[in-house]
Write a protein that holds these residues in place. Structure first.
Motif, mmCIF file in Angstrom:
data_model
loop_
_atom_site.group_PDB
_atom_site.id
_atom_site.type_symbol
_atom_site.label_atom_id
_atom_site.label_comp_id
_atom_site.label_asym_id
_atom_site.label_seq_id
_atom_site.Cartn_x
_atom_site.Cartn_y
_atom_site.Cartn_z
ATOM 1 N N LEU A 80 8.669 -0.799 -7.091
ATOM 2 C CA LEU A 80 7.850 0.416 -6.141
ATOM 3 C C LEU A 80 7.900 1.601 -6.847
ATOM 4 O O LEU A 80 6.972 2.588 -7.038
ATOM 5 C CB LEU A 80 8.975 0.358 -4.916
ATOM 6 C CG LEU A 80 9.010 -0.740 -4.248
ATOM 7 C CD1 LEU A 80 10.172 -0.813 -3.126
ATOM 8 C CD2 LEU A 80 8.001 -0.811 -3.383
ATOM 9 N N SER A 119 -4.353 3.026 -2.475
ATOM 10 C CA SER A 119 -3.253 1.568 -2.377
ATOM 11 C C SER A 119 -3.616 1.341 -4.155
ATOM 12 O O SER A 119 -4.318 0.742 -4.106
ATOM 13 C CB SER A 119 -4.431 0.684 -1.453
ATOM 14 O OG SER A 119 -4.618 -0.119 -1.735
ATOM 15 N N LEU A 122 4.672 1.534 -9.441
ATOM 16 C CA LEU A 122 3.776 1.973 -8.358
ATOM 17 C C LEU A 122 3.010 3.375 -8.080
ATOM 18 O O LEU A 122 2.313 3.384 -8.088
ATOM 19 C CB LEU A 122 3.787 1.103 -6.650
ATOM 20 C CG LEU A 122 3.728 -0.149 -7.539
ATOM 21 C CD1 LEU A 122 3.458 -0.161 -5.289
ATOM 22 C CD2 LEU A 122 2.152 -0.836 -7.290
ATOM 23 N N HIS A 123 4.177 4.192 -8.593
ATOM 24 C CA HIS A 123 4.474 5.409 -8.170
ATOM 25 C C HIS A 123 4.496 5.833 -9.435
ATOM 26 O O HIS A 123 4.352 6.765 -10.864
ATOM 27 C CB HIS A 123 5.583 6.459 -8.431
ATOM 28 C CG HIS A 123 5.353 5.941 -6.625
ATOM 29 N ND1 HIS A 123 5.711 4.349 -5.246
ATOM 30 C CD2 HIS A 123 4.836 7.254 -5.315
ATOM 31 C CE1 HIS A 123 6.052 5.164 -3.760
ATOM 32 N NE2 HIS A 123 5.292 6.502 -4.588
ATOM 33 N N GLU A 141 0.838 -1.034 0.305
ATOM 34 C CA GLU A 141 0.355 -0.404 0.167
ATOM 35 C C GLU A 141 0.931 0.838 0.115
ATOM 36 O O GLU A 141 1.415 1.511 0.879
ATOM 37 C CB GLU A 141 -1.080 -0.261 1.269
ATOM 38 C CG GLU A 141 -1.855 -1.450 1.282
ATOM 39 C CD GLU A 141 -2.516 -0.574 2.402
ATOM 40 O OE1 GLU A 141 -2.704 0.063 3.102
ATOM 41 O OE2 GLU A 141 -3.994 -1.601 2.614
ATOM 42 N N LEU A 142 0.504 2.459 -1.194
ATOM 43 C CA LEU A 142 0.886 3.208 -0.918
ATOM 44 C C LEU A 142 0.709 4.576 -0.139
ATOM 45 O O LEU A 142 -0.706 4.495 0.143
ATOM 46 C CB LEU A 142 1.612 3.972 -2.364
ATOM 47 C CG LEU A 142 2.373 3.029 -3.617
ATOM 48 C CD1 LEU A 142 2.592 4.225 -4.979
ATOM 49 C CD2 LEU A 142 3.860 2.760 -2.963
ATOM 50 N N TRP A 143 1.328 4.773 0.856
ATOM 51 C CA TRP A 143 1.320 6.041 1.824
ATOM 52 C C TRP A 143 2.102 7.278 1.270
ATOM 53 O O TRP A 143 3.302 7.784 1.473
ATOM 54 C CB TRP A 143 1.462 5.631 2.851
ATOM 55 C CG TRP A 143 0.764 4.449 3.984
ATOM 56 C CD1 TRP A 143 1.566 3.302 3.747
ATOM 57 C CD2 TRP A 143 -0.614 4.510 4.416
ATOM 58 N NE1 TRP A 143 0.313 2.884 4.114
ATOM 59 C CE2 TRP A 143 -1.007 3.122 4.013
ATOM 60 C CE3 TRP A 143 -1.628 5.297 3.947
ATOM 61 C CZ2 TRP A 143 -2.562 3.426 5.092
ATOM 62 C CZ3 TRP A 143 -2.855 5.097 3.924
ATOM 63 C CH2 TRP A 143 -3.046 3.838 4.629
ATOM 64 N N ARG A 144 1.460 7.975 0.023
ATOM 65 C CA ARG A 144 2.191 9.256 -0.603
ATOM 66 C C ARG A 144 1.548 10.570 1.005
ATOM 67 O O ARG A 144 0.332 10.562 0.684
ATOM 68 C CB ARG A 144 0.958 9.103 -1.922
ATOM 69 C CG ARG A 144 0.835 8.072 -2.430
ATOM 70 C CD ARG A 144 0.581 8.674 -4.107
ATOM 71 N NE ARG A 144 0.703 7.752 -4.714
ATOM 72 C CZ ARG A 144 1.902 8.173 -6.288
ATOM 73 N NH1 ARG A 144 1.958 8.595 -6.326
ATOM 74 N NH2 ARG A 144 1.580 7.363 -7.499
ATOM 75 N N ARG A 199 8.846 3.693 0.476
ATOM 76 C CA ARG A 199 9.050 2.886 -0.793
ATOM 77 C C ARG A 199 9.862 3.796 -1.917
ATOM 78 O O ARG A 199 10.221 2.518 -2.128
ATOM 79 C CB ARG A 199 7.879 2.687 -1.281
ATOM 80 C CG ARG A 199 7.529 1.394 -0.800
ATOM 81 C CD ARG A 199 7.452 1.325 0.696
ATOM 82 N NE ARG A 199 6.639 0.357 0.825
ATOM 83 C CZ ARG A 199 5.631 -0.182 1.367
ATOM 84 N NH1 ARG A 199 4.788 0.507 1.475
ATOM 85 N NH2 ARG A 199 5.263 -1.891 1.904
ATOM 86 N N LEU A 207 3.968 11.503 -3.517
ATOM 87 C CA LEU A 207 4.602 9.499 -3.311
ATOM 88 C C LEU A 207 5.510 9.503 -1.737
ATOM 89 O O LEU A 207 5.625 10.007 -0.650
ATOM 90 C CB LEU A 207 5.883 9.898 -4.203
ATOM 91 C CG LEU A 207 7.200 11.001 -3.895
ATOM 92 C CD1 LEU A 207 8.793 10.408 -2.533
ATOM 93 C CD2 LEU A 207 8.307 10.598 -5.224
ATOM 94 N N ASP A 208 5.362 8.121 -1.315
ATOM 95 C CA ASP A 208 5.591 7.405 -0.717
ATOM 96 C C ASP A 208 6.798 7.566 -0.314
ATOM 97 O O ASP A 208 7.994 6.119 -0.881
ATOM 98 C CB ASP A 208 4.807 6.240 -1.218
ATOM 99 C CG ASP A 208 4.796 4.986 0.551
ATOM 100 O OD1 ASP A 208 6.288 5.366 1.260
ATOM 101 O OD2 ASP A 208 4.327 4.496 0.879
#
Ligand code: ADP
Length: 379
Positions: free
Chosen positions: A338, A372, A341-342, A213-216, A260, A256-257
């Motif tokens: 990773l 996510s 995902l961005h 899960e990305l936490w941006r 990650r 962005l995360d």
């Protein structure tokens, strides 16, 4: 499925075709398997029957009163993804049947143009292939779970070693011999490497399971880069390497995360220290462009053969020249996943003998931005 007994559902509105198929299957029935055939004429009735359970394989006509074409297959697939489907087509809609196979149907047969034995074999193969696929998925799942739990279990002792050696180094008695001091430092570095390996195993397991899960948040990418450089510094020092960093003067704010993206950058930096020349140099350059930013991590190591440059992004792949170094072959595939995902890209440019240049490109803004994002499917 009961032992040696298969239950097939025929979804076919043409009663003449249905009768022919029933007769063909009955005549072709082999002794070791008994095939029970149920028949419905509409897709809706078929979907309801499938949901009730107990069906091992579907024989599906694509042209039904309540659904036509590829959509017919897609609806069955969506409702019962794990039940194999053999598509039945006429001569005029064979092309659609081929599309259905591309979309996941096990096979297609042209009605009236196959013998009973071929029909039966196709059904049996479809069931067998689906079963193998299911077993493969289960094994893959078990492997991922195993990786996950072993990596979790390794984390605690590795952290304990790292903390303990940190305390020892901080309270080193005066007059300790240089040889002993080097040994202690080696333990410290080895604990870092081991920690990195464990983290990589955990991360790849999460990526494969689509659990990342990305936490941006909005942040200055320069800070992320600086943090990574600081983390890589001890590795570089151990190899007497100098890291040259070039960053824009203005903040480079991206959503962005950071953890990650930092991990992806750190993997590239870690490789640069690992494969770069000892006593050599590493360059980290962040530049801004019209549509995004590009981070370059370059080293003066042996470089990478053109034939290896894509393979090194495969999971567990290590180029022949890497054998002397500790590694899992996971750093680059993790970095790429990773960054992707961005909605970014990672690639390498290298001339053997003249070092390697790894690049991370990130867009200024992601086109869609779910909190996510499911990971790319396992290769
Ligand atoms: P690992 O370093 O753990 O083997 P990676 O996925 O990070 O795994 O890298 C895969 C392979 O790519 C390495 O084994 C090595 O062969 C090659 N490689 C990665 N980075 C470099 C580099 N900077 N210079 C030369 N080869 C590299």
């Amino acid at each position: 499925m009961a032992e040696g007994r298969l239950r097939a559902l025929l979804i076919e509105d043409n009663l003449g075709d249905a009768r022919l198929i029933r007769e063909q299957l009955r005549d072709a029935n082999v002794r070791s398997v008994a095939l029970d055939l149920e028949h419905v004429e509409r897709l809706q009735a078929g979907l309801e029957r499938l949901e009730a359970g107990g069906i091992d394989v579907v024989l599906l006509d694509l042209t039904l009163p309540d659904s036509q074409g590829l959509e017919t297959f897609e609806k069955v697939r969506a409702r019962v993804p794990s039940i194999p489907v053999v598509v039945l087509s006429g001569l005029d809609d064979e092309a659609v049947a081929v599309h259905a196979v591309q979309a996941g149907a096990q096979d297609y047969l042209v009605k009236g143009h196959v013998e009973g034995s071929t029909l039966l074999r196709s059904v049996l193969y479809a069931v067998e292939r689906a079963r193998l696929e299911e077993t493969r998925r289960e094994l893959e799942q078990q492997k991922n779970d195993f990786f996950s739990s072993v990596s979790h279990d390794l984390r605690t002792p590795v952290a304990a070693i790292k903390t303990s050696i940190g305390v020892v180094l901080a309270h080193e008695p005066a007059g300790i011999s240089p040889a002993l001091h080097r040994l202690l430092e080696n333990v410290d570095l080895a604990a870092d490497e081991l920690g990195q390996l464990v983290d990589d195993l955990l991360e790849i397991a999460r990526l494969q399971a689509g659990r990342v899960e990305l936490w941006r948040t909005d942040g200055d990418l320069r800070a992320v880069v600086q943090r990574c450089v600081a983390q890589a510094e001890p590795l570089a020092q151990a190899q007497q390497q100098t890291i040259h960093v070039s960053l824009p003067a203005e903040p480079v704010v991206l959503r962005l995360d950071a953890e990650r993206v930092g991990r992806a950058i750190l993997n590239l930096l870690g490789n640069a220290t690992k494969y770069g020349q000892s006593g050599g140099a590493i360059w980290v350059r962040l530049t801004t462009q019209r549509d995004g930013v590009v981070l370059e991590v370059a080293d003066d190591g042996p470089g990478i053969d053109p034939g290896e440059q894509e393979k090194i992004f495969d999971r567990y792949y290590r180029a022949p020249g890497a054998r002397g170094q500790v590694g899992s072959g996971l750093g680059l595939p993790i970095a790429r996943s990773l960054v992707e995902l961005h909605e970014g890209r990672v690639w390498v440019e290298s001339t053997p003998g003249a070092g390697s240049h790894f690049y991370v490109a990130l867009p200024w803004e992601a086109s869609h931005e779910p909190e996510s994002v499911p990971a790319a499917p396992a290769q």
